[in-house]
Design a protein around this motif. Structure first.
Motif, PDB file in Angstrom:
ATOM      1  N   LEU B  57      12.431   1.713  -5.193  1.00 31.37           N
ATOM      2  CA  LEU B  57      11.696   1.689  -4.053  1.00 31.37           C
ATOM      3  C   LEU B  57      10.223   1.503  -4.880  1.00 31.37           C
ATOM      4  O   LEU B  57       9.459   0.803  -4.466  1.00 31.37           O
ATOM      5  CB  LEU B  57      11.735   2.894  -3.310  1.00 31.37           C
ATOM      6  N   GLY B  58       9.872   2.366  -5.838  1.00 35.31           N
ATOM      7  CA  GLY B  58       8.693   2.548  -6.386  1.00 35.31           C
ATOM      8  C   GLY B  58       8.288   1.189  -7.224  1.00 35.31           C
ATOM      9  O   GLY B  58       7.206   0.525  -7.065  1.00 35.31           O
ATOM     10  N   LEU B  91      -0.528   7.242  -2.199  1.00 34.89           N
ATOM     11  CA  LEU B  91      -0.301   7.800  -0.872  1.00 34.89           C
ATOM     12  C   LEU B  91       0.628   6.706   0.027  1.00 34.89           C
ATOM     13  O   LEU B  91       1.451   7.024   0.742  1.00 34.89           O
ATOM     14  CB  LEU B  91      -1.698   7.989  -0.106  1.00 34.89           C
ATOM     15  N   LEU B  92       0.256   5.642  -0.364  1.00 31.87           N
ATOM     16  CA  LEU B  92       0.971   4.385   0.417  1.00 31.87           C
ATOM     17  C   LEU B  92       2.495   4.389   0.212  1.00 31.87           C
ATOM     18  O   LEU B  92       3.335   4.549   0.995  1.00 31.87           O
ATOM     19  CB  LEU B  92       0.305   3.028   0.079  1.00 31.87           C
ATOM     20  N   ALA B  93       2.704   4.743  -1.129  1.00 30.13           N
ATOM     21  CA  ALA B  93       4.234   4.799  -1.432  1.00 30.13           C
ATOM     22  C   ALA B  93       4.689   5.966  -0.898  1.00 30.13           C
ATOM     23  O   ALA B  93       6.191   5.848  -0.506  1.00 30.13           O
ATOM     24  CB  ALA B  93       4.072   4.745  -2.981  1.00 30.13           C
ATOM     25  N   SER B  94       4.039   7.192  -0.959  1.00 26.99           N
ATOM     26  CA  SER B  94       4.580   8.412  -0.443  1.00 26.99           C
ATOM     27  C   SER B  94       4.988   8.217   1.139  1.00 26.99           C
ATOM     28  O   SER B  94       5.961   8.653   1.648  1.00 26.99           O
ATOM     29  CB  SER B  94       3.674   9.605  -0.601  1.00 26.99           C
ATOM     30  N   VAL B 161       9.046   7.861  -7.634  1.00 23.53           N
ATOM     31  CA  VAL B 161       7.847   6.881  -6.779  1.00 23.53           C
ATOM     32  C   VAL B 161       6.777   7.165  -7.382  1.00 23.53           C
ATOM     33  O   VAL B 161       5.949   6.115  -7.763  1.00 23.53           O
ATOM     34  CB  VAL B 161       8.098   7.197  -5.138  1.00 23.53           C
ATOM     35  N   VAL B 162       6.214   8.709  -7.721  1.00 17.65           N
ATOM     36  CA  VAL B 162       5.140   8.858  -8.136  1.00 17.65           C
ATOM     37  C   VAL B 162       4.788   8.301  -9.726  1.00 17.65           C
ATOM     38  O   VAL B 162       3.858   7.560 -10.186  1.00 17.65           O
ATOM     39  CB  VAL B 162       5.088  10.387  -8.353  1.00 17.65           C
TER      40      VAL B 162
END
Lengths: 367, 224
Positions: B57-58, B91-94, B161-162
């Motif tokens: 996903l990341g 933030l968008l990814a989270s 993801v981070v």
């Protein structure tokens, strides 16, 4: 309003997978407080017709017109949503909003009013429906009868053009239902607004209705005054659906020892005493409850022995439908073999025996 | 303990939950009430982060917001710096990563609302939007709370993801989970243990709260 030739037109086709399609056509004049009954067994499509009028169901084809307003016309693409129809709608189990108080439920549809006007209207409606003191109660704290009144009050508060009630009494227990049937009739007349009521209960149809449409398997079989539909069903299908074939106007002349004497056009009928019956009644007799005997009535008995002249005999398979004149029209259902044995034909004199318990009395408005 | 990392993590989790509360509602409403036949396609896309490895996903998010994508270029022209390896990018990814944790409880709560109540509201002249805020939201309170808290808790613990989208910038994108990883890499087990325990306690407290609300253990409270 008033003398204007006002009409409701319902014409719709809706198909369902694995069920008979609904093809309904009803057209009748409305004035003031006309109550139309949609009568039929469950699954006949009467609720779908009501929901289509409310705008909660979309027929594939059709036209729904209320006086000068066009609510649905599939041919020209008119589809007015429920919000734009100004109707009051009450579903079978009342659908009160659980997060709102009684006053909150009633005020729910009044957000277009200023708060002072809104409060005034809520007060007015609370008064009319005898809900004073319950303003802050939550729906789950109310009895069935109170819930019904709140639901009706909520539907009526925004002053709708047309009131739609789906089985308004069926969620109540039997004693409450009997009591509220007459109360509902009074309220509907008091509100002076036309309504459409769905029911499968013939006593409700007789008490509440001005016009009645009999619906079976998605089709409208007969439209007329309830008493006419019950006592003169147009065909065997209607007779089967309505179940009761003799409905006559009568007057209670005496009530003693649990029995009531009712005078019907000069003939006396004995019936069991029923609760809260006024002097003016409908006497209702199912055709299956009438037993025919040969010759004139002899002697007297507690139950009803009426001498009558055969008017007509219709053979319906193994059964025969016999219409008699006993001072009032009476319909009996006998087996075909009995009809043949008694040589039943127009002009033959027979005795009709009816148990007192088979004569159902329903109160009606006086003439 | 690395208080800066804790601050970044909580800021990220709180903003993610807030954004999902706003963005998730219309998606959940549509999923609950739409009668479209292709609804399942949208439902599957929403649920994708549940099964996809966070790195996958990341990676896609990184490519989608990178300087070679139209979205990345648009953001760069607008703000003046690229989106990857910033707090906003993270933030968008989270938000995308926690989407199912918000939308699924929201949708489940909306589906519990009796259709007859909604129809009654419509016949009383209240619009679909009005009905949503006056009726559906108050009746779905527990589900909305669950969704918001779950997406908050889920964001607290995200790692893959981070690392892919945010990198490891002190005060900007270095979250608690990355900090713990760094401490362990540096063989500072005592530091890692403290931060890990802190995260464990917070996560447990959050879940306790969610389950208690849904089990209605405070029913004795006046629920006016």
């Amino acid at each position: 309003m008033g003398s204007m030739a006002a009409e409701i037109t319902i014409h719709l086709v809706k198909t369902f997978p694995g069920r008979a399609p609904i093809r309904a056509q009803i057209r009748y004049p409305v004035e003031g407080a006309t109550v139309l009954i949609l009568f039929g067994p469950s699954g006949s499509g009467k609720t779908t017709i009501l929901r289509s009028v409310a705008g909660l169901e979309w027929p594939e084809q059709g036209t729904i017109r209320f006086v000068s307003r066009l609510w649905l016309d599939t041919a020209s693409g008119v589809r007015v949503p429920p919000q734009g129809r100004h109707i009051g709608y009450m579903s079978q189990d009342y659908a009160l909003f659980p997060t709102y108080t009684v006053a909150g439920n009633i005020a729910y549809g009044l957000s277009h009013l200023h708060s002072a006007e809104r409060k005034k209207r809520v007060d007015e409606v609370m008064e009319l429906f005898q809900l004073r003191g319950l303003e802050q109660a939550k729906p789950r704290e109310l009895s069935g009868g109170q819930q019904q009144r709140v639901a009706l009050a909520r539907a009526v508060a925004p002053r709708p053009l047309l009131l739609l009630l789906d089985e308004p009494l069926s969620a109540l227990d039997a004693p409450t239902r009997l009591h509220l049937r007459d109360e509902l009739r009074t309220l509907l007349k008091q509100l002076a607004l036309p309504s459409i009521v769905v029911t499968h209960d013939w006593a409700e149809a007789l008490t509440l209705g001005d016009v009645m449409a009999v619906i079976s398997a998605g089709e409208v079989l007969q439209v007329g005054a309830p008493i006419d539909v019950f006592s003169r069903p147009q065909n065997a299908d209607v007779a089967r659906v309505v179940g009761v074939e003799t409905v006559v106007k009568g007057r209670v002349v005496e009530a003693t020892g649990g029995m009531v004497r009712v005078s019907v056009n000069g003939t006396t009928l004995m019936a069991l005493e029923a609760e809260s019956i006024g002097p003016d009644v409908f006497a209702c007799i199912r055709a299956e409850d009438v037993v025919l005997e040969q010759g004139r009535a002899s002697g007297s008995s507690a139950r009803n022995h009426l001498t009558g002249t055969v008017q007509a005999v219709t053979i319906l398979g193994a059964l025969a439908r016999v219409t008699l004149d006993c001072g009032f029209p009476l319909v009996a259902m006998v087996t075909r073999s009995t009809a043949e044995e008694f040589k039943l034909a127009a002009g033959v004199v027979v005795t009709a025996a009816i148990k007192a318990g088979a004569v159902h009395l329903i109160s009606r408005q006086g003439d | 303990m690395n208080w800066i990392a804790i601050w970044v993590t909580f800021k990220l989790a709180a903003l993610t939950a807030l954004i999902l509360l706003i963005v998730g509602l219309p998606i959940a409403y549509w999923v609950s009430f739409s009668r479209r036949r292709w609804k399942f396609l949208v439902e599957s896309v929403v649920a994708l982060p549940l099964v996809l490895p966070p790195t996958v996903l990341g990676f896609y998010i990184l490519v989608a917001i990178g300087p070679h994508s139209p979205l990345g270029r648009f953001y760069n022209d607008l703000v003046g710096h690229p989106l990857p390896f910033t707090f906003e990018g993270l933030l968008l990814a989270s938000v995308l990563y926690s989407l199912p944790f918000a939308v699924q409880p929201f949708a489940a709560a909306f589906e519990q609302v009796d259709r007859q109540l909604i129809e009654a509201s419509w016949t009383l002249g209240v619009s679909k939007l009005g009905t949503f805020f006056k009726l559906i939201v108050p009746l779905s309170k527990a589900g909305l709370l669950t969704g918001a808290v779950l997406s908050f808790a889920h964001t607290l613990g995200e790692f893959g993801v981070v690392l892919m989208v945010g990198g490891n910038l002190e005060g900007e994108t270095r979250t608690v989970s990355i900090d713990i990883y760094d401490e362990v890499q540096a063989l500072n087990y005592a530091g890692a243990a403290k931060t890990a325990f802190f995260l464990l306690v917070v996560s447990y407290a959050v879940l306790l709260f969610v389950y208690a609300v849904n089990r209605n253990v405070w029913a004795a409270w006046p629920r006016k």
